[in-house]
Structures are given as C-alpha cells and as structure tokens.
Design an enzyme around this catalytic site. Structure first.
Site, PDB file in Angstrom:
ATOM      1  N   GLU A 407       0.822  -1.213   0.000  1.00 54.84           N
ATOM      2  CA  GLU A 407       0.000   0.000   0.000  1.00 54.84           C
ATOM      3  C   GLU A 407       0.859   1.268   0.000  1.00 54.84           C
ATOM      4  O   GLU A 407       0.737   2.118   0.873  1.00 54.84           O
ATOM      5  CB  GLU A 407      -0.941  -0.004   1.218  1.00 54.84           C
ATOM      6  CG  GLU A 407      -1.993  -1.091   1.181  1.00 54.84           C
ATOM      7  CD  GLU A 407      -3.147  -0.797   0.225  1.00 54.84           C
ATOM      8  OE1 GLU A 407      -3.059   0.176  -0.563  1.00 54.84           O
ATOM      9  OE2 GLU A 407      -4.132  -1.555   0.259  1.00 54.84           O
ATOM     10  N   GLU A 484      -3.742 -10.805   0.008  1.00 51.44           N
ATOM     11  CA  GLU A 484      -4.564 -10.728   1.216  1.00 51.44           C
ATOM     12  C   GLU A 484      -5.972 -11.159   0.829  1.00 51.44           C
ATOM     13  O   GLU A 484      -6.502 -10.718  -0.189  1.00 51.44           O
ATOM     14  CB  GLU A 484      -4.606  -9.300   1.782  1.00 51.44           C
ATOM     15  CG  GLU A 484      -3.272  -8.822   2.304  1.00 51.44           C
ATOM     16  CD  GLU A 484      -3.281  -7.374   2.816  1.00 51.44           C
ATOM     17  OE1 GLU A 484      -4.353  -6.878   3.220  1.00 51.44           O
ATOM     18  OE2 GLU A 484      -2.205  -6.759   2.797  1.00 51.44           O
TER      19      GLU A 484
HETATM   20  C1  IPT Z   1      -5.049  -3.946   3.808  1.00 54.43           C
HETATM   21  C2  IPT Z   1      -3.653  -3.767   4.314  1.00 54.43           C
HETATM   22  O1  IPT Z   1      -2.725  -4.127   3.339  1.00 54.43           O
HETATM   23  C3  IPT Z   1      -3.370  -4.546   5.541  1.00 54.43           C
HETATM   24  O2  IPT Z   1      -2.174  -4.078   6.099  1.00 54.43           O
HETATM   25  C4  IPT Z   1      -4.498  -4.423   6.515  1.00 54.43           C
HETATM   26  O3  IPT Z   1      -4.618  -3.095   6.888  1.00 54.43           O
HETATM   27  C5  IPT Z   1      -5.766  -4.863   5.868  1.00 54.43           C
HETATM   28  O4  IPT Z   1      -6.034  -4.049   4.770  1.00 54.43           O
HETATM   29  C6  IPT Z   1      -6.951  -4.740   6.775  1.00 54.43           C
HETATM   30  O5  IPT Z   1      -6.782  -5.355   8.007  1.00 54.43           O
HETATM   31  S1  IPT Z   1      -5.376  -2.522   2.858  1.00 54.43           S
HETATM   32  C7  IPT Z   1      -7.084  -2.300   2.662  1.00 54.43           C
HETATM   33  C8  IPT Z   1      -7.297  -0.979   1.978  1.00 54.43           C
HETATM   34  C9  IPT Z   1      -7.721  -3.344   1.859  1.00 54.43           C
END
Ligand code: IPT
Length: 958
Positions: A407, A484
């Site tokens: 990010e 993720e």
């Molecule tokens: C995403 C992040 O990469 C991660 O660090 C964490 O914050 C996660 O979200 C949520 O827990 S970024 C998000 C804009 C999808």
C-alpha cells in the site's frame, strides 16, 4: 539529530547477507540505561559523550518496545498517519528514547569488529566511546557499523538516541501499533582483516540436478574454499557455476537442505543451502518445475506483552503451529521479519514472500499528493530498503518472491526498486500488489480482497483488457495471487471454501494469503484483576482505528481461533471421500511434490456410545495432482449402519520438525448421527387448566400470552422470535455499501416487540399466534406455534411468515428462551466440537459432543456473536446439581447457549465486560445469515444470505 532527511541512514557498511560468521560474537542484549523525553528539544545534549551522567536514568531491556515497559503509550492507526501529512517533517512532540550501555569486550574484538542493530523503531543516532557512528533508518532492517578501531577491552560506552518519528516514518505506515524502541538484538561481531564480508549462494534446480554458484566478498577469492560435503563438492571456486549432479530439491513440502561450508584462513561459515528454481510458465508459478498453490497467511510480528520484540520461542512455536494447520506459505507483512524466522522457514518448509519495510498508505487521504513512492527525495531511501532486505535474506531458499512493500501507491521509486532487485537477484519473482493495474514492473498479478467471482474470472483469463495492449499482454502472462484475502477479524472468515475451490481449479491462480495470522491485542488487567486484550483507543489515542488490529487466525496469545481450524480443513492438501457403501476411499493428492509417502491412513467408526471399531489402512501412494480409489477393509463396510459415523484420517507416519507422529493433516467422514425419538408418534394428550396455567404434557403455559412458564419443572421463558444477533465484525463491515448490522438496526431487529394474537386449545394441543414488530414501522412477522404433547414430551411446529414491506436481510430465524443458569452442562449430536455458521465451520465433524455452557463461547477480543453449534439433531442441557435436564430434538438446527444476553454481548467492548446475568440464554435457530468477510472484503455470498422469508420448522422437547 536530523530527523528531516528523506534519505537513508548514514555511516553504516554496505548491506550484506546475514550468516553465522563462525567468529566471536558478543550479544549486547540485556538491561540498558534508559530515559524517555517528550521531544528532541526537551532531550539533553551530549548523550553520546562517554562521561555523560546517566545516573538519574531508569533502565529498559534491549530488545524492547519501550511503551510495553511503561515508557509512553502504544498507539494504533491503520491507514491514517498519527501526525500531519507534511513530509518530510514530523511534529515537535516526538518521543525520544535515550539508551546507554557500558560493556567490556574480549581481545578478539579489537582486531576489527562490526556493531549490528537488527531492528530499531524508528530513527536512531549511535555513538560509541564518544564518537558518532551514524544513524539508522528502516526500522525492520539491519544496520551495521564498523567499530573495531573504537573499541577497548574495558568500559566501552554505547549510546543510542531513538526518535519515534522522523522523515522515514512516512515510509512505515503499516497497519499496526506505533511502538518505538530497539526491538531486535544488538550484537558485536568480530570482523578481522580477511573476514568474509558477504556470501551469495545461488542454488538452482533443473531436471533432477543442482546448479551451484557461490559469490563471496571480502578476502581474496584464492583464499576461500566452498564445499558441500553431502554432494561431494569440494573446492568450488567462488564465482563459478557448477553442475553438482543429482540433488534433492528444496520445497515447502520437502525442505531438503545441504550444509554448505565457506572457509577462509580466519573462519569457517556453515550455511544451509536449498536447491530450487522459481519460474513462471504459462502464467503459472512453478517451483522446481512443479506448479505450486500457496496456502498462505500474512504474518506480522507482535507479542501481547512485548510488542514488536517477539521472543524467539514464540516465533518458532507459531511457525510450527502454522505447519500443523496446513499453512505452506507466509507473506512477511509488511516488512522483513526477524532473520531467524527465515531460517526456520527454510527448515520447516514455507514459501515466503519477503516484503520490504515500506508502506505509505496514509497518503491516500491526501489524494496521494507528495507520496514518497514517487518523490525523488525519497528514492535513495527506498532503494536502500530494498537492497538491505534482498542482501540480508538472499541465501534463504524459502524466499520465492521479493515484495516491494505494501500500500505505497504508485511511483517511479517502486519501479526502480523492482529493477534493482531483478538485476541483483533474477532468481526470484518481484511482487507488489499496488502495481496490479498495469503490472508493468512486477512478475505476479497480485490483488487483495477481490471477490471470488472476480478471482475466477481472472483464473479463466477473462479479466477485462487493459487499454495498453502491451501491458495487457504482459499481465495476461502473469500468475495470480491474492496477497490478502479472508479477513480474519472476529467471527469468521466466512467463504474460505469458495476461494479454495477457485484456486484449485485454475492453473493461473496460485492461491492466497489470509489476512492475517495473529491478532495484535495487548494484555491489560481490569480493576478486578482479570486479564484481557486491549486494542486501538484503549490507550487514549486521539486518532485510532479501534479493533481493526484484532484480525487474526490466532489470538495474541497464539490460541487458534475457529477460523484457523476451518482454514486447515479447507486447504487440506489431500481430499478424501468414502463411497455410500463404505467400501472404497477416493484420495485426491493436491500436494505440489509429495506422493504421500510421509503419511499413514486410519479409519474409525463411532456411534453414540463411543468408538465401535478402528484400524489402519494400507499406505497409499498417489502422484501429486493425481487421485486414486482404494478399497477399504471389509470390516469398514460391514460396520456401516444408521447412527454410525466413519472417519478416515491422513496422518503423519512419523514425527517431523513440526508435527508428532499421528498428527492429522486431512480427513473425511461418512454416515449420520440420527437420534431416536421415543415420544414421536405416540398418542396425543389435550391441554388442561392447572398449576396456575395451561398444562400440556410436561409444559405449563401462560394462558394469556401462550408463552411457556415451565417445562419439566424447569422455569422457562419463551419462545420469542429471534431475527437478530450481536453483530460480528464482519456484520459491521460495509465493504459493499451498507453493513448488514446497520440494515438490521434500521429494520429494528434488535428491538422487536410481540403481541399475542390468539391462544387456542384443542384436543390436538395448543396453537399460539403471535405477531412481532418494531417501533415506528409496519413490517412484522407472524409466528404460529403449534404445540402438541405425546407421553414423553412436547412437540412444536413453528411457522414464520413475514408481513409487510421487508427488505435487506435477517441475522437468523430462530426462537429464544431463557432458563435457569444452573443448566451448565451441554451435550449434542450433530456437528462439533466447535462453532459453525452457513459459510464457516468447515472444520466441524459429525459426532456426539459435550461441553459446559461457559466453554461454548469463543472469547473474541471484541465480543460479538459466536459459538453457535450447527447440524444438531439433539441438544441436552443439564443441571449437574439436581440432574434436571431439558432435551431438544429436531431435524437439524443450530443452537447457542450463553450466560448473558445477545444485547449484553453486543454492548460489551472487551471480554471483561461480559458478566453472567443469572440466566441461561438459549437460542434454537432454524437458519443463520452467513458470516462473510465484509470487515475488509466481500460479505456473505448470495447462497448464505438470509433474506426475509417464510420458514417452518419442528422441534421436540423432553
Ligand atoms: C489492507 C492492508 O494491506 C493490511 O495491512 C491491513 O490493513 C488490511 O487491509 C486490513 O486489516 S489494505 C485495505 C485498503 C484493503
């Protein structure tokens, strides 16, 4: 202290690989003198001087995160910077931690030495014996200073001034606590003239053979000897490439490692080399030529007592726990981990995406203006971070991708990092999710939280074309990972199965990494002395993101949440199924490499009374990607009968570095748990007046309301229609518009009231009609309860009919009761032993289970709906004191039983807020709304959404 420089740290030596040099090392970890100051202005000058008077200071352990030791407070923000976005400046109120240590050294350190900091959060200035060594930036990266000429045998003085914030803080906006401190070890390394400065082991694998090239930096090449004794390699000339012949390749499934010895006249270094090759072929990631599927997790470094300073045994234990739950891949979100973690990953077997210490997410709130990723002033700092990660970790076979960060928007500095990495180490893929729109400089198409249908579309190469044909062609050739997905916040994640199904059915989809492994709770104690986990806002932070930091598959104490058990089942690398007659077993081997040689098979048949019979099965060998059907022993099929359950387990045949012999990796079941119902079909009795109410069999009803007063002599209130649940974090998430929890609140599901329309007694029993509605609205639900009694018990048929303008969804359709709290023991036939909702609970098995009411609850850090057991055909509640009990039977229902109400559950902010209220709150649910992952990502998939609807179900009480 110049905290305004956008550049990297100063004064350190060029980055190099981490290895055990075989030369003396002196750990400087331990108690240091320490003093915290509120700002640089308030901090004294001269702390680096040898004779600085620190006698008034306190002390702190190194390594540590200083707020975890009473100095300042932790603070949590996700995306937003906790300071104005004004790069490269930070506010004057900037905590400064001064650390000083006096130490003696052995004479070996006087002929040249390096001082290594493995991690300082976030900006340090370092003095040794009064001389400025330099500064550190890049909290999760090492810095080494040359110090040999400054050391003396007695009473060296090391001073480290750490600023919490600096210009570099703009690069470290990861979603985690802000926790300053020297949080990794400080070590003095003997480094005499002629010592090895750097080693680069390039060990590839092709067609059964290993290819080895070792580059060294330091002594003259002629003085260096490289050997791999087990491969009979001796005197490999550094810088030359050797075909070492047949080798066992390294993979996460079979992490074969070879001792590789690099020796010089002054030292002998032992490295662990793994031969493996990472390629992309036909938009598919292959390791050693085999397609791989990542069953991954995102791993942060956090400890509930020590913050960022995670003890080694905690980290090693959690890696073992991952292996035990079928995790085969780790993304080191969002910074390089403690270096030992990668050594353990080599040994235990994980594919690792090693991610650089870079995130500038907070610039999203200012439309990415002045984002360091695209600011020339920060270019050197970004390149420095990339180089320090790659150089430190380059010898780990587990690392299969370098990730530029997380990010950090888009910009030329990122492209430059990728380019640098490809030049230095072309053997690994470059990953950066933020580049997914063009993928111009990355080797994988990576996304986060994409819904499963979009992932499937990408898997079929049907994703919409990019405007630029060249970029489109490039991206279409890339493999896909979800870096993720399945946001594991609170109850959930829901919907894992559908993602896994997608991954397993497209060659382009290389799997994903659940967000995230561990919750970042911080231990606290209530005034009554009860421990609980704190989260954002609990430390008085003016800006914070609450419990968004509590989103792990394991608690901060590394206790598996139900989601981890579900993950283990969903991603199991072997899928098995038994045919209807229990005569054959189908085994599909989803491993990348293993032919199942390391596993044994077992079977067992259970019935209510316990295990009926069990035994081993012949070992099965199936090539990776293949399946086979094997006969089961006749004894198995012969044991088949109603009310019996067959379980087949694939277990480790022998203990490994992470699992005991017999550790279960995969399983399947067949059969059923029907339960006899003695009263069913017996003659019906009619209601009569008596006992202060309407008596029907074992029950007494209030004649006016038609509600139960007692059952079997037990005081009982209910049934009341239940359409609501204490919102889960996912119910509260609004990733796709309005949160389900808000819809339910708007519909008034949490404040339904009822009126009795009619109570009609007849020879067949009692019919009670009630209407439930909510203040100010004209939508309602008519519920008809048909009670009848046969000798042993009471039957209930419930018809639920929505009336008026309903929209949105319901949390559940069920009936609620309250009972005496003395009913503390529970047993049930159905799925268990853990909870299950429509799109979770894949780990639950058919069987007969027992628990206490207290143990049914899952102690989510922020309380919420939890602990429902599903697929239940018989539930029994028992008072161990009196022996009184209540049994509920039904075709298949789910239930929850708690010592507090749903309203108390919804109102609680921490586990300590939940106090038993003296009643047992029992819900029997016909249907539940799915869980999904809308806390960050998609909500429940359409089949799991419970839209307002008519429903009918039957229960029997005895
Ligand atoms: C995403 C992040 O990469 C991660 O660090 C964490 O914050 C996660 O979200 C949520 O827990 S970024 C998000 C804009 C999808």
């Amino acid at each position: 202290m110049n905290l305004r420089s956008a550049g990297p740290g100063t004064g350190g030596i060029a980055p190099r690989a981490r290895f055990d040099s075989g030369l003396p090392e002196l750990s400087l970890d331990g108690d240091w003198r320490f003093q915290l100051w509120p700002s640089l202005d308030a901090a004294p000058g001269g702390v680096g001087a040898e004779d600085f008077d620190d006698s008034g200071w306190g002390s702190i352990p190194v390594p540590s995160s200083w707020p975890m030791h009473g100095h300042g407070q932790p603070a949590y923000t996700n995306v937003v910077y906790p300071f104005p976005v004004d790069p490269p400046f930070v506010p004057d109120a900037n905590p400064i931690g001064d650390h000083r240590l006096r130490f003696d050294v052995a004479p070996e350190f006087l002929n040249g030495a390096l001082l290594r900091f493995d991690g300082v959060d976030s900006a340090a200035t370092v003095w040794l014996n009064g001389r400025l060594l330099g500064t550190t930036r890049g909290s999760r990266l090492p810095t080494e200073f040359e110090v040999g000429n400054l050391l003396r045998e007695r009473d060296n003085v090391l001073a480290v001034r750490v600023a919490q914030f600096s210009a570099a803080s703009y690069l470290e906006d990861q979603d985690m606590w802000w926790l300053p401190g020297i949080f990794r070890s400080v070590t003095l390394l003997a480094h005499p003239a002629g010592a090895l400065r750097d080693i680069f082991v390039r060990a590839g694998y092709r067609d059964g053979r290993g290819e080895l090239r070792v580059e060294v930096d330091g002594p003259d090449a002629g003085q260096v000897r490289v050997s791999v004794p087990d491969l009979d390699v001796h005197d490999l000339v550094p810088g030359t490439t050797l075909d070492v012949g047949p080798v066992r390749p390294w993979s996460a499934e079979r992490p074969a490692l070879y001792d590789l010895i690099v020796s010089t006249p002054v030292q002998s270094v032992r490295l662990r080399a793994g031969f493996r090759t990472v390629t992309v072929d036909g938009a598919q990631i292959r390791i050693n030529g085999n397609p791989v599927l990542f069953r991954g997790v995102n791993r942060h470094e956090h400890h509930p007592d020590f913050g960022r300073a995670v003890p080694a045994q905690t980290a090693l234990a959690e890696l073992r726990l991952m292996k035990q739950h079928n995790v085969n891949a780790i993304r080191t979100s969002h910074y390089p981990p403690h270096p030992d973690v990668l050594s353990w990953a080599d040994e235990l077997g994980f594919y690792v995406i090693d991610e650089c210490d870079l995130e500038t997410h907070g610039f999203t709130f200012v439309e990415w203006r002045n984002n360091p990723s695209d600011d020339p002033a920060y270019r050197e700092a970004l390149l420095d971070r990339m180089a320090r990660m790659v150089e430190r970790d380059k010898n780990h076979p587990c690392v299969v991708m370098w990730s530029l960060g997380n990010e950090a928007g888009e910009g030329g500095n990122l492209a430059a990092m990728a380019q640098w990495s490809k030049n230095r180490d072309p053997s690994r893929l470059v990953h950066y999710e933020g580049a997914w729109r063009s993928t111009a400089y990355v080797d994988v198409y990576s996304r986060m939280y994409a819904p499963v249908d979009e992932v499937e579309t990408i898997g079929r190469f049907e994703d919409p074309a990019l405007a630029d044909p060249a970029l489109d062609e490039h991206r279409r050739g890339l493999p896909f990972v979800l870096c993720e997905y399945a946001h594991a916040m609170g109850n959930g994640p829901g919907g894992l199965s559908e993602y896994q199904h997608a991954f397993e059915n497209s060659t382009r989809l290389s799997g994903g990494f659940v967000w995230e492994w561990v919750e970042h709770g911080i231990h606290r104690t209530s005034p009554d002395g009860v421990r609980y986990d704190a989260y954002g806002g609990d430390f008085g932070e003016p800006v914070h993101d609450g419990n968004f930091v509590i989103d792990g598959l394991v608690s901060a104490d590394r206790v598996p949440r139900p989601g981890l058990l579900d993950f283990k089942k969903v991603v199991e690398p072997v899928r098995m199924a038994v045919d209807d007659d229990w005569r054959t077993l189908r085994v599909a081997n989803l491993h990348d490499v293993s032919d199942l040689a390391e596993f044994a098979l077992r079977w067992a048949v259970h019935e209510e009374a316990g295990q009926r019979c069990a035994g081993p099965l012949e070992p099965v060998r199936v090539a990776p990607g293949d399946s086979a059907v094997v006969p089961l022993p006749a004894e198995v099929g012969d044991a088949r009968a109603a009310g019996r359950v067959l379980t087949v387990s694939l277990v480790l045949a022998q203990a490994t570095a992470w699992g005991e012999e017999g550790h279960e990796v995969a399983w399947c079941q067949a059969g059923s748990v029907p339960v006899e119902d003695a009263g069913a079909g017996a003659a019906v009795t009619a209601p009569r007046t008596g006992d202060g109410g309407l008596v029907l069999g074992p029950a007494v009803f209030d004649p006016a309301t038609g509600l139960l007063r007692s059952l079997n002599g037990l005081a009982i209130d209910g049934p009341e229609l239940g359409l609501w649940r204490a919102p889960t974090d996912n119910d509260r998430g609004a990733a796709e518009g309005v949160a389900d929890a808000s819809v339910w609140e708007e519909l008034g599901l949490h404040r339904m009231v009822s009126r009795t329309v009619s109570v009609t007694a007849s020879a067949d029993g009692l019919v009670v009609v009630r209407r439930s509605g909510t203040a100010g609205r004209d939508h309602a639900v008519d519920v008809t309860y048909r009670w009848s009694s046969a000798e042993a018990g009471l039957s209930l048929a419930v018809d639920v009919v929505p009336v008026g303008p309903w929209s949105g969804s319901w949390a559940r359709i069920g009936v609620d009761f309250t009972l005496p709290a003395t009913l503390t023991e529970v047993d049930w036939a159905g799925l268990g032993p853990g909870p299950r909702y429509p799109d979770t609970g894949q780990a639950q098995r058919l069987g007969w289970f027992s628990s206490t009411v207290a143990d049914l609850s899952v102690d989510y850090t922020r309380p919420q709906e939890n602990g429902a057991r599903a697929g239940v055909s018989r539930l029994r509640l028992r008072d161990p004191g009196t022996g009184a009990q209540l049994t509920v039977r039904g075709p298949e229902f789910s239930f929850s039983a708690r010592p507090w109400s749903r309203y108390a559950l919804a109102a609680a902010r921490h586990t300590v807020d939940l106090v038993p209220d003296g009643r047992l709150h029992l819900s029997i649910d016909h249907q539940q709304h799915g869980i999904g992952t809308a806390s960050c990502g998609p909500g429940p998939l359409p089949p799991y959404r419970l839209t307002p609807r008519a429903a009918s179900f039957e229960l029997r009480f005895t």
